[in-house]
Scaffold this motif. Structure first.
Motif, mmCIF file in Angstrom:
data_model
loop_
_atom_site.group_PDB
_atom_site.id
_atom_site.type_symbol
_atom_site.label_atom_id
_atom_site.label_comp_id
_atom_site.label_asym_id
_atom_site.label_seq_id
_atom_site.Cartn_x
_atom_site.Cartn_y
_atom_site.Cartn_z
ATOM 1 N N ASP A 123 51.189 25.873 41.954
ATOM 2 C CA ASP A 123 50.835 27.267 41.698
ATOM 3 C C ASP A 123 49.699 27.422 40.689
ATOM 4 O O ASP A 123 49.781 28.207 39.757
ATOM 5 C CB ASP A 123 52.065 28.082 41.294
ATOM 6 C CG ASP A 123 52.680 27.614 39.995
ATOM 7 O OD1 ASP A 123 52.526 26.423 39.660
ATOM 8 O OD2 ASP A 123 53.302 28.434 39.311
ATOM 9 N N ALA A 124 48.620 26.653 40.920
ATOM 10 C CA ALA A 124 47.424 26.777 40.094
ATOM 11 C C ALA A 124 46.908 28.215 40.192
ATOM 12 O O ALA A 124 46.923 28.809 41.265
ATOM 13 C CB ALA A 124 46.364 25.812 40.579
ATOM 14 N N THR A 125 46.468 28.738 39.078
ATOM 15 C CA THR A 125 46.082 30.146 39.026
ATOM 16 C C THR A 125 44.749 30.310 38.313
ATOM 17 O O THR A 125 44.516 29.653 37.294
ATOM 18 C CB THR A 125 47.185 30.931 38.290
ATOM 19 O OG1 THR A 125 48.404 30.739 39.003
ATOM 20 C CG2 THR A 125 46.869 32.411 38.216
ATOM 21 N N VAL A 126 43.891 31.143 38.889
ATOM 22 C CA VAL A 126 42.561 31.331 38.285
ATOM 23 C C VAL A 126 42.240 32.831 38.212
ATOM 24 O O VAL A 126 42.860 33.633 38.897
ATOM 25 C CB VAL A 126 41.452 30.630 39.115
ATOM 26 C CG1 VAL A 126 41.606 29.126 39.051
ATOM 27 C CG2 VAL A 126 41.453 31.103 40.563
ATOM 28 N N PRO A 127 41.261 33.204 37.377
ATOM 29 C CA PRO A 127 40.842 34.609 37.380
ATOM 30 C C PRO A 127 40.395 34.976 38.799
ATOM 31 O O PRO A 127 39.812 34.135 39.497
ATOM 32 C CB PRO A 127 39.658 34.638 36.415
ATOM 33 C CG PRO A 127 39.805 33.413 35.573
ATOM 34 C CD PRO A 127 40.497 32.393 36.414
ATOM 35 N N ARG A 128 40.646 36.223 39.190
ATOM 36 C CA ARG A 128 40.343 36.634 40.563
ATOM 37 C C ARG A 128 38.935 36.296 41.018
ATOM 38 O O ARG A 128 38.711 35.877 42.147
ATOM 39 C CB ARG A 128 40.547 38.141 40.692
ATOM 40 C CG ARG A 128 41.964 38.512 40.993
ATOM 41 C CD ARG A 128 42.041 39.954 41.358
ATOM 42 N NE ARG A 128 41.543 40.805 40.294
ATOM 43 C CZ ARG A 128 42.317 41.552 39.513
ATOM 44 N NH1 ARG A 128 43.617 41.534 39.672
ATOM 45 N NH2 ARG A 128 41.816 42.310 38.584
ATOM 46 N N SER A 129 37.983 36.461 40.087
ATOM 47 C CA SER A 129 36.581 36.251 40.459
ATOM 48 C C SER A 129 36.294 34.809 40.874
ATOM 49 O O SER A 129 35.290 34.527 41.507
ATOM 50 C CB SER A 129 35.690 36.648 39.296
ATOM 51 O OG SER A 129 36.111 35.932 38.142
ATOM 52 N N GLU A 130 37.180 33.885 40.524
ATOM 53 C CA GLU A 130 36.921 32.469 40.786
ATOM 54 C C GLU A 130 37.695 31.944 42.003
ATOM 55 O O GLU A 130 37.700 30.743 42.267
ATOM 56 C CB GLU A 130 37.301 31.628 39.553
ATOM 57 C CG GLU A 130 36.706 32.107 38.243
ATOM 58 C CD GLU A 130 35.194 31.957 38.205
ATOM 59 O OE1 GLU A 130 34.664 31.116 38.973
ATOM 60 O OE2 GLU A 130 34.541 32.695 37.444
#
Ligand SMILES: Cc1cc2nc3c(=O)[nH]c(=O)nc-3n(C[C@H](O)[C@H](O)[C@H](O)COP(=O)(O)OP(=O)(O)OC[C@H]3O[C@@H](n4cnc5c(N)ncnc54)[C@H](O)[C@@H]3O)c2cc1C
Ligand code: SF4
Ligand code: SF4
Lengths: 454, 430
Positions: A335-342
């Protein structure tokens, strides 16, 4: 052992191998450890008595709900006690005036959702495991769900909780008030603490009015970036959909093989979008989302006209996990998570990693809140392949952190992500966590070795 | 134990809330996930195949609710059968009482179709001349050894005529569009032979020519589910031969019809059961392809609505585990019931939850079986229905026993019987 039996009765203390083996794992792949015993408490006082006993004997205690965790949080510790709360499952009070519900922590999440529904209210956090996960496990992992973008995660609904500390003290933290600044918000320390700071025995949850209606759309794209741009444009247009879910190419194929919905097999990406609320607003937002998707190059956009059609479209996302779990002997859900823009960058990187390490990685997830589920389709008996999985995982987490993201958006650290934590948050933060743990659990008996080493 | 089947379980726990035994005890060992973990521990050499494991696998209902819930497609049906077979081979559960019941039912009566019908005849007279009620009133069963005494209240009420007397070997409608084989079952043939006649009637009304082999054997499901795989294979071979004899060959048939959920689920599995049989493997594949549950077949060829006739009953539908979980047939029986003019179908809460019959579970685990039965009867009461439709003889017997003991006048009927009655009524109205 006799002391525990005197405390809880023979039926609630398990020691036979046939009883213990079924408690020697949780939902995490390839982790296994048999405990010394499993005990069931039914009240906070019994929990306190078990913890006092454990402190006296210096025995570690691992709290367990339904054991669906995906990071090894409730994996037993060798020689330790598993304290299972599945039998502590009473709903204590549904308060329709204050829009709250008070429950014991062994209550199944779904039951809370159903209860709220009967009085026209909504308990929004809906983890994929909600049919069996306990609310205690949800609070201890700060679980998310499909509605995170609009409604937030478990933490946003916990108004108060009762917790038993390692020394047996029973405390109530938080209150029924929407506004409350009397002292530190210590309850928040326990949310997401993965059973390392105390045993949560009751929770007071906030409920919200049930949205009057919902509209479901499904769009397919032949370019990943087009899907990502659609998401950004929807949010820039000041629409907050309740669902904004994504499937990549491999996932689309597996879902189609499994559920026969009629998805285009050449699509690179699929978005499932839902908006809920007042009928007029929903109508208007659905129209705008459809237009935005088309402007940004969607190959097709289907807007559900009936409830049945909405269900059929939603099946595409809902069956993603089942469809993937069938194609390989071992399924590892990350469940890696990044800022939406990325998001687009992260997904492309994951696809590259898969090719480089000759692995099958399918990605789906919560596009609206940046929470992705790169899913490894592998076989735990294949040692060389598992080694490649390890490397790939490391690279994916490193990259997520580099993009300003995190190693886990909702499954927690537990054992499975422990070694990635320093890289994600730094030694200084871990030091502070250790200090906090020491002051609440000086003997280090509550779920030791989870999140970080003692 | 087949390791790849075991490993498919990713211990996610999604099967737990649908498992009746876990729901009752909230103990992992009584759950599908727990049972699979024990099998895996045995396969990995971490544990012996113990008596406790044996007991656990016989506490499992074999209802297969877990397979409907499982996202990973774990083949629990196969694990369950293999585990029970291993338990029997090891003999960890051997005990006099258990051996006697198993011998009498699974190994002796159900492998001998002629003898079974002979016993059925005797039972019929025992019941018909009022001896059964006399015996029950005098509490004579108390004199029987316990193992037999527990069987007595569960003995089905036997019909006067069995299927062979009610259905000719070949019945041909005009016009005749399809050719189908009809399986009449063993216990079903004793207790519900009229249902077999109803099934033939409904098939004829759908332009199907019906071939019904004489003196049919048990399908073998009770053998397979109780660890007697060799006997199950023998039953399978006999049934294939019987249908071939009746119809000429399997190729000539469009479908082979079963009207019992539990049997159908097992009958469809012959291809797997006989996959390494040098003589029967290919025929078993053909058999499995053609095997259809009656509801499934009618939905496939298009259910005919009987001409309007009054059937003003409120009906609820109980799903047989092996029809809904084993064969995933849930929509078709409801469609069929809705096709009956005047019939009001009300949904039953937990309709796909086991009623506790589960093969011979009600004999081997009376306590848990009773709990499930009471739960089911409670839901039936809430619907206010005067008829409960059920498509499996085991369920029907269990429900009838429960309703009789609770002094409730709810009728238990197969959906096909309700449809057949509607056709008959329509015909009379003409
Ligand atoms: C198929 C599947 C889908 C999933 N989908 C999601 C999803 O969409 N979103 C998501 O966030 N997670 C998801 N999960 C992960 C998991 O279900 C959640 O983390 C859930 O909250 C765990 O609940 P549980 O009752 O099973 O807890 P367990 O696994 O038993 O325990 C989890 C952790 O919480 C601790 N704990 C449990 N109860 C208490 C308590 N009362 N007091 C203190 N500590 C406690 C345990 O020690 C352990 O560290 C999914 C898992 C599966 C298998
Ligand atoms: S077959 Fe039924 S009783 Fe057995 S494990 Fe599956 S759900 Fe539970
Ligand atoms: S649902 Fe399937 S995969 Fe999950 S624990 Fe149950 S059997 Fe295993």
């Amino acid at each position: 052992m006799n002391e525990l039996i005197a405390l809880l009765g023979t039926e609630r203390v398990l020691t036979a191998p046939e009883d213990l083996i079924p408690y020697s794992f949780d939902g995490t792949a390839a982790l296994k450890q048999r405990p010394r015993c499993v005990v069931f408490a039914k009240t906070a006082e019994e929990v306190a008595a078990v913890l006092k006993f454990a402190s006296g004997q210096g025995v570690p205690v691992v709290t367990r709900g339904s054991g669906t965790g995906l990071s090894g949080g409730s994996l037993p510790v060798a020689g330790g006690i598993v304290l299972c709360l599945a039998k502590m499952d009473q709903v204590l009070k549904l308060d329709e005036k204050n829009l709250t519900v008070l429950v014991e922590t062994g209550v199944i999440t779904q039951k809370i959702a159903e209860l709220a529904d009967t009085v026209g209210l909504l308990y929004p956090p809906d983890p994929g495991s909600m049919k069996i996960s306990t609310i205690g496990g949800n609070v201890a992992e700060n679980s998310g769900g499909l509605r995170g973008l609009k409604y937030g995660v478990t933490r946003d609904y916990v108004m108060g909780l009762e917790v038993v500390l390692a020394d047996g003290r029973i405390l109530w933290l938080g209150s029924q008030c929407v506004k409350d600044v009397a002292g530190y918000s210590i309850k928040d320390v326990f949310i997401g603490s993965e059973g390392t700071l105390g045993v949560i025995t009751k929770v007071l949850l906030k409920l919200v009015p049930k949205p009057r209606t919902k509209k479901t759309l499904l769009a397919t794209f032949s370019r990943m970036d087009a899907a990502a741009e659609t998401v950004s444009a929807i949010i820039a247009d000041k629409i907050i959909p309740c669902t904004l879910e994504f499937l990549d190419k491999i996932t689309i194929k597996c879902v189609e093989d499994f559920a026969h919905i009629g998805l285009p097999l050449d699509a690179e990406a699929l978005l499932l979008m839902e908006t809920d609320g007042h009928p007029a607003v929903v109508e208007e937002e659905a129209r705008r989302m459809e237009a935005i998707a088309r402007q940004h190059g969607a190959d097709s956009v289907t807007v559900a006209q009936t409830a049945e059609e909405a269900t059929r479209l939603a099946t595409a996302r809902r069956s993603a996990f089942s469809a993937l779990a069938r194609v390989a002997p071992t399924t590892i859900l990350e469940d890696a998570t990044v800022p939406r823009s990325e998001l687009a960058k992260m997904i492309r990187f994951t696809q590259e990693v898969a090719v480089r390490h000759q692995l099958r990685i399918a990605t789906f997830g919560h596009m609206g809140d940046g929470n992705l589920h790169p899913t490894f389709l592998t076989d735990e008996r294949n040692a060389p392949e598992m080694a490649r999985v390890e490397h790939a995982m490391q690279e994916i987490f490193d990259y997520a952190v580099k993009l300003g993201g995190t190693i886990t958006g909702e499954h927690g650290v537990g054992l499975a992500k422990k070694k990635f934590l320093p890289g994600a948050i730094g030694e200084a933060s871990i030091g502070l966590m250790r200090q906090l743990k020491k002051s609440l659990d000086p003997q280090g008996l509550l779920n030791p070795g989870k999140i970080f080493d003692p | 134990m087949d390791y790849s089947v075991l490993q498919q379980c990713m211990h996610c726990g999604l099967c737990l809330p649908t498992c009746p035994t876990y729901d009752e005890t909230k103990l992992e060992r009584n759950s599908p996930r727990g049972r699979i973990s024990l099998m895996r521990a045995i396969a990995d050499g971490e544990m012996e195949l113990t008596k406790a494991f044996g007991e656990e696998m016989y506490y499992c209902l074999g209802c297969l609710a877990c397979t409907t819930a499982c996202p990973a497609g774990v083949n629990y049906a196969e694990l369950f059968e293999v585990a029970r077979a291993d338990i029997e081979t090891k003999g960890v559960l051997s005990a006099h009482k258990r051996d006697l019941v198993r011998w009498l039912t699974v190994k002796f009566l159900l492998t001998r179709p002629r003898l079974l019908r002979g016993v059925g005849r005797l039972l019929y007279f025992y019941q018909a001349i009022g001896l059964q009620s006399l015996v029950r009133k005098l509490r004579l069963p108390a004199l029987l050894p316990r193992s037999l005494r527990e069987l007595e209240p569960l003995t089905p009420t036997v019909k006067r005529h069995f299927s062979d007397a009610l259905i000719r070997e070949v019945e041909t409608p005009t016009p005749s569009r399809y050719r189908v084989g009809l399986l009449t079952g063993c216990i079903q043939d004793l207790a519900y032979s009229d249902l077999n006649r109803d099934t033939a009637d409904v098939l004829l009304a759908h332009d199907c020519e019906v071939f019904t082999p004489r003196l049919q054997s048990c399908c073998g499901s009770l053998h397979a589910h109780n660890g007697e795989v060799e006997l199950a294979r023998e039953m399978a071979r006999r049934n294939i031969l019987a249908v071939e004899k009746s119809a000429g060959s399997l190729e000539k048939l469009d479908a082979i019809i079963s009207n019992a959920g539990g049997c159908g689920s097992h009958l469809k599995n012959y291809a797997h059961l006989l996959h390494d049989d040098p003589v029967f493997a290919a025929r078993a594949v053909l058999w499995s392809q053609k095997l259809k549950d009656i509801h499934e077949w009618l939905a496939q060829i298009g259910i005919r609505r009987p001409a309007a006739a009054a059937c003003a009953a409120r009906v609820t539908y109980h799903e047989s585990c092996h029809l809904c979980h084993g064969q995933k047939i849930t929509r078709q029986p409801r469609e069929l019931l809705r096709a009956i003019p005047g019939l009001e179908l009300v949904e039953l809460a937990e309709s796909n939850w086991c009623c506790g019959s589960a093969g011979i579970y009600n004999i081997t685990q009376p306590e848990m079986s009773k709990k499930l039965l009471d739960r089911k009867l409670g839901h039936i009461q809430k619907t206010g229905a005067s008829v409960v439709a059920s498509a499996n003889p085991g369920c029907s017997l269990q429900l009838q026993t429960g309703l009789r003991e609770a002094h409730r006048s709810v009728r238990v009927a197969h959906p096909i019987s309700l449809l057949a009655e509607a056709f008959r009524q329509a015909k009379r109205a003409e």
